[in-house]
Design an enzyme around this catalytic site. Structure first.
Site, short mmCIF file in Angstrom:
data_model
loop_
_atom_site.label_atom_id
_atom_site.label_comp_id
_atom_site.label_asym_id
_atom_site.label_seq_id
_atom_site.Cartn_x
_atom_site.Cartn_y
_atom_site.Cartn_z
N GLU A 268 -9.96 -4.49 4.80
CA GLU A 268 -9.82 -4.32 3.21
C GLU A 268 -10.87 -3.31 2.35
O GLU A 268 -10.95 -3.60 1.17
CB GLU A 268 -9.71 -5.78 2.80
CG GLU A 268 -10.83 -6.59 2.58
CD GLU A 268 -11.37 -7.27 3.58
OE1 GLU A 268 -12.21 -8.33 3.31
OE2 GLU A 268 -10.81 -7.14 4.75
N ASN A 269 -11.39 -2.67 2.94
CA ASN A 269 -12.40 -1.85 2.34
C ASN A 269 -11.90 -1.35 0.70
O ASN A 269 -10.92 -0.84 0.79
CB ASN A 269 -13.09 -0.61 3.04
CG ASN A 269 -13.36 -0.93 4.36
OD1 ASN A 269 -14.00 -1.73 4.76
ND2 ASN A 269 -12.41 -0.40 5.41
N HIS B 67 -6.51 -8.47 -0.31
CA HIS B 67 -8.02 -8.85 -0.52
C HIS B 67 -8.40 -8.16 -1.71
O HIS B 67 -9.71 -8.41 -1.96
CB HIS B 67 -8.62 -8.27 0.74
CG HIS B 67 -8.65 -9.37 1.75
ND1 HIS B 67 -9.38 -10.50 1.59
CD2 HIS B 67 -8.33 -9.19 3.19
CE1 HIS B 67 -9.31 -11.06 2.78
NE2 HIS B 67 -8.89 -10.44 3.85
N GLU C 224 -17.79 -4.99 8.31
CA GLU C 224 -17.56 -6.36 8.19
C GLU C 224 -17.81 -6.81 9.57
O GLU C 224 -17.23 -6.49 10.60
CB GLU C 224 -16.51 -6.75 7.56
CG GLU C 224 -16.46 -8.40 7.48
CD GLU C 224 -15.25 -9.05 6.66
OE1 GLU C 224 -14.97 -10.26 6.68
OE2 GLU C 224 -14.32 -8.17 6.25
N HIS D 78 -1.68 -8.39 3.41
CA HIS D 78 -2.95 -9.23 3.71
C HIS D 78 -4.21 -8.24 3.37
O HIS D 78 -4.64 -8.80 2.30
CB HIS D 78 -3.19 -9.60 4.99
CG HIS D 78 -4.45 -10.38 5.36
ND1 HIS D 78 -4.55 -11.83 5.29
CD2 HIS D 78 -5.65 -10.11 5.47
CE1 HIS D 78 -5.69 -12.30 5.54
NE2 HIS D 78 -6.39 -11.19 5.64
N GLU D 79 -4.29 -7.08 3.72
CA GLU D 79 -5.51 -6.26 3.37
C GLU D 79 -5.39 -5.86 1.78
O GLU D 79 -6.20 -5.77 1.01
CB GLU D 79 -5.53 -5.10 4.10
CG GLU D 79 -5.57 -5.32 5.67
CD GLU D 79 -6.63 -6.39 6.05
OE1 GLU D 79 -7.73 -6.29 5.42
OE2 GLU D 79 -6.46 -7.09 7.02
N GLY E 211 -7.59 -6.02 13.28
CA GLY E 211 -6.22 -5.66 12.73
C GLY E 211 -6.43 -4.64 11.80
O GLY E 211 -5.72 -3.45 11.59
N ALA E 212 -7.18 -4.74 10.99
CA ALA E 212 -7.36 -3.95 9.51
C ALA E 212 -8.54 -4.22 8.90
O ALA E 212 -8.94 -5.42 9.22
CB ALA E 212 -6.16 -4.11 8.68
N GLU F 133 -10.70 -15.36 3.38
CA GLU F 133 -9.91 -15.17 4.57
C GLU F 133 -8.48 -16.34 4.31
O GLU F 133 -7.45 -16.18 4.57
CB GLU F 133 -10.36 -15.41 5.88
CG GLU F 133 -11.18 -13.97 5.98
CD GLU F 133 -10.50 -12.60 5.92
OE1 GLU F 133 -9.26 -12.70 5.84
OE2 GLU F 133 -11.17 -11.61 5.80
#
Length: 853
Positions: free
Chosen positions: A260-261, A297, A125, A293-294, A257-258, A316
């Protein structure tokens, strides 16, 4: 400068000419000669007529071969991809296959497939997949993926569920259609911290957190956070996980930060690894929030993604709003709300008020990586919160259920999102949509009158001009208001007033005495409230307001007023302010975490913006001096109270990351920070020596550094933690952030010569260069040394990692606040960056916007 930086416009969106039925990928991993074989089944988009060219994105790829339906074709890629003419394609569905070679080891931009200390990993991303193979790299093209990885490394991971493995290979299949930006691959020498979660429908999900050997003991809190997030999403939003396995991988080199794949989240290791000895309370809270959060997603971002990158706020903003709700439920909604507003004002209001202002949904960009901003994330979440406030909890949940049912598997838009609320509630949200399309922070002014038992609030709203948007019509603003009697009793509980006009009045009848209004409770809209109140009225609200946010806001306003007067006129703080602060600190009915926030002084950047908005030119040195003087005055006048708090908040027993214990430590450390100014650091030295957790240890170290002490403790900290990469980041950052203004740039320069300063690692780069920009008086020192230092390092980093360089350049975005000399120096540095040969389009766009080019 990149001459190919074309502007992309929302208004020019075109649907894809071809859709994809399935994707097969084979990776033959090699540090510099990885081969990627793709087999993609295309079909013409039935929504379009006529036969069209097939355009595939691709960058930094060496094409080995390409074929259509098994027949090799001759095609020459350009700098951004390749085009297969319509005449070379069959009339219906067809298979496109190609083989490319890439070099993960030399991919320092950390986009696409790259290496981090021997570990292969991906970040796709927003547009990183085009650095892996030729593909329509856009979010509205979704397909199931089947991936084969060939390597002698022990752990080979990709999206979805594992479907086969053997010596030197593994295969994964993700049945859920996804865009290319959600693709992930990890390969390396890893060990797992494993657990399981049983969904409410009975499915058992295998959970793994993959880390480097030696780090597996630092994953307990991240795993616990994940399981709590999965349960919360079921209970609160009715969303279950949809695969048999959920993997998280922690990597050291990561721009964000991370990520979300689908089924394989990749995290910056600082948001996974934690022990009480190595991570602070704030670290634990961030891990909890980012893990959630991830995971959230999976539905708001993966199952429903965005049609194009202009809709980024759709996934987001909504997911930030969801993770804020989760953190509030896990900890304290009042404290979480204050923390979120502090972040919003520090990052997003600053962005909205400068040359980088843009709408929550932008309408154009050159480099989409530059729009992963506080406006898209934090303000996007505020817009969701306002919508929920307006329609109510029940209709919000009904609208979300409809959204998930209607758009599961879709690439959706803001229009789709608002339509489910219109269909659920019958509301017309045309005016509300301006929160998505108009940049800038509205100014909400209020006057009041009292006539014969009728109390009236007269509101006016105005949004200042922003780049490309000189005038803006009024928006819908939900204003939460409560009224208090002069004795402190609440006479009118919280009521949400819906403002839709440029000027609008609201009356309250049948009151026995003139009330004190508590306005914008819970910070019900992301606006600047201009209201003429006396210090006595603010002290009254600090003492009596039943709304926690406005209670805190009253104290914050008092502190800002005192600081502003000390900056511009000098002198000592008003005794009334100190008395009000003392009374609040002594109120044991208040959450310790709340009191810790309430005694935190406004930051230097915050005060600079406050003075600027008041029509003054902020002087960073004067702000720094006034803030130090106020802190010392508080310590001297409230010494007994602070000492009592420091002693009372000592938490016995073993460390716990839970909110109550963390709040007590926060209040104790806040008291320590003041006491150090009158005890010469004696308590801080003792606490540093006795600390059994990182929160207490680094809090004591910070207290010493703030008063110019702590050299021995700083050296001891380095000696103890020099082998822990994440803790050492704290050591680097603290020295720069708390350096005296005239030594800040020199301190940062000295630390860049330290053997452990790896400037190509984003965490370490941010720990030094980012820390200098956070030291407002140091960065803005009249010598200009801070400006030159940051500009030098951005120029150096840009060809290696343009995404991080561009994001760090926002240190310069507030240059118009300051005096002519500082403005001239910042403009000169921005112009020097912009004139650098070969500048990336990321940094070129940012400098152009800041300069107004």
């Amino acid at each position: 400068m990149d001459q190919d930086a074309e502007t992309v416009y929302l208004a020019e969106y075109q649907p894809p000419a071809y859709l994809i039925e399935s994707v097969g990928l084979t990776f033959r991993l090699h540090p510099t000669q990885t081969r990627v074989l793709s087999d993609i089944r295309f079909t013409p988009n039935p929504a379009l007529s006529g036969k069209r060219d097939l355009r595939l994105d691709g960058e930094s790829l060496r094409l080995i071969s390409a074929a259509v339906d098994g027949t090799e074709i001759a095609v020459t890629p350009d700098a951004r991809g390749l085009t297969i003419p319509a005449a070379s394609l069959p009339d219906g569905a067809f298979a496109f296959a190609c083989e490319v070679e890439i070099s993960p080891a030399t991919n320092t931009a950390l986009e696409g497939l790259y290496m981090s200390n021997g570990l292969y990993c991906t970040q796709c991303e927003a547009e990183g997949f085009r650095k892996i193979t030729f593909y329509p790299d856009r979010p509205d093209v979704m397909a199931p993926f089947h991936v084969r990885i060939e390597s002698d490394l022990p752990v080979l991971l990709s999206n979805g569920d594992p479907v086969g493995a053997g010596p030197g290979w593994a295969e994964w299949h993700d049945p859920w259609p996804k865009p290319s930006y959600l693709f992930a691959l990890v390969a390396g020498d890893l060990v797992s911290h494993s657990d399981f979660f049983r969904t409410r429908s009975g499915q058992q999900v295998e959970l793994n957190i993959w880390v480097r050997p030696g780090d597996e003991g630092k994953c307990d809190y991240a795993m616990d956070s994940l399981k709590r997030a999965m349960k919360w999403d079921e209970d609160t939003y009715g969303r279950e996980y949809d695969l048999d396995i959920f993997n998280i991988v922690a990597v050291d080199d990561f721009n964000m930060g991370a990520m979300e794949n689908k089924g394989l989240n990749i995290f910056n290791s600082k948001y996974v690894l934690a022990l009480p000895e190595t991570a602070t309370d704030d670290d634990f809270a961030r891990i909890e929030a980012i893990i959630a959060h991830e995971y959230f997603h999976n539905w708001t971002g993966n199952r429903i993604t965005c049609r194009d990158w202009f809709q980024l706020c759709l996934k987001e903003g909504l997911t930030v709003f969801r993770d804020q709700g989760f953190s509030g439920d896990m900890r304290s909604h009042a404290v979480k709300r204050i923390e979120d507003v502090l972040t919003l004002r520090a990052r997003q209001f600053r962005e909205d008020g400068g040359p980088l202002a843009h709408p929550v949904r932008p309408d154009h960009y050159q480099e989409i990586n530059n729009f992963y901003t506080a406006t898209v994330y934090e303000k996007g979440a505020e817009v969701i919160g306002m919508l929920k406030r307006l329609v109510g909890d029940d209709d919000y949940r009904r609208a979300l259920d409809l959204y998930f049912d209607r758009h599961d598997g879709d690439a959706a838009t803001i229009e789709d999102w608002l339509k489910v609320f219109e269909d659920t509630t019958g509301r017309d949200l045309t005016q509300f949509k301006r929160w998505y399309t108009d940049a800038g922070t509205p100014r909400l002014s209020v006057e009041e009158d009292w006539i014969d038992g009728r109390y009236t609030l007269h509101f006016t709203q105005e949004t200042p001009p922003t780049p490309g948007q000189p005038e803006k019509p009024p928006r819908v603003i939900p204003i939460a208001v409560g009224l208090l009697n002069p004795n402190g009793d609440e006479v009118v509980p919280t009521r949400v007033l819906e403002m839709t006009e440029a000027r609008q009045s609201f009356s309250f009848d049948g009151l026995g005495s003139r009330p004190v209004a508590s306005i914008l409770r819970g910070f019900s809209a992301p606006v600047v409230l201009n209201r003429a109140t006396t210090a006595a009225e603010r002290a009254f609200l600090l003492a009596h307001d039943t709304d926690p946010f406005n209670k805190w806001e009253a104290g914050r306003s008092l502190a800002k007023e005192v600081l502003a007067r000390m900056v511009t006129e000098g002198g000592a703080p008003a005794p009334d302010y100190l008395a009000a602060l003392d009374a609040m600190l002594r109120d044991d009915s208040l959450d310790p975490a709340f009191r810790a926030l309430a005694m935190r002084l406004p930051g230097e950047d915050d005060m600079a913006q406050t003075l600027f908005e008041a029509g003054q030119t902020p002087d960073p040195d004067c702000i720094n001096n006034a803030r130090s003087a106020l802190a010392r005055a508080i310590a001297e006048r409230l010494g007994d109270t602070l000492t009592g708090l420091y002693d009372a908040m000592l938490t016995p027993g073993p460390y716990s990351a839970e909110a109550g214990a963390a709040g007590r430590r926060a209040l104790r450390l806040a008291a320590l920070g003041y006491l150090g100014r009158i005890d010469g650091g004696a308590r801080a030295r003792a606490q540093f020596a006795a600390a059994d957790n990182m929160t207490d240890q680094i809090g004591a170290l910070a207290s010493l550094l703030e008063i110019g002490e702590g050299a021995a403790e700083l050296a001891a900290f380095h000696d103890r933690w020099q082998a822990d990469r994440l803790v050492l980041d704290k050591w680097f950052g603290l020295q720069v952030m708390l350096a005296e203004p005239d030594r800040a740039a020199d301190t940062a320069e000295r630390l860049t010569a330290h053997p452990a300063f790896d400037w190509k690692n984003p965490n370490r780069f941010r720990a030094v260069i980012g820390a200098l920009s956070a030291n407002a008086a140091g960065f803005h020192h009249r010598s200009g040394a801070g400006y030159r230092f940051v500009a030098d390092w951005l120029i150096r980093l840009d060809p290696v990692n343009p995404q991080t360089a561009a994001r760090m350049s926002t240190a310069f975005e507030t240059w118009r606040r300051y005096d002519a000399d500082r403005q001239g120096m910042i403009r000169a540095e921005l112009a020097r960056i912009r004139a650098t040969p070969g500048l990336s389009r990321d940094l070129a766009e940012m400098t152009a916007r800041m300069l107004g080019a």
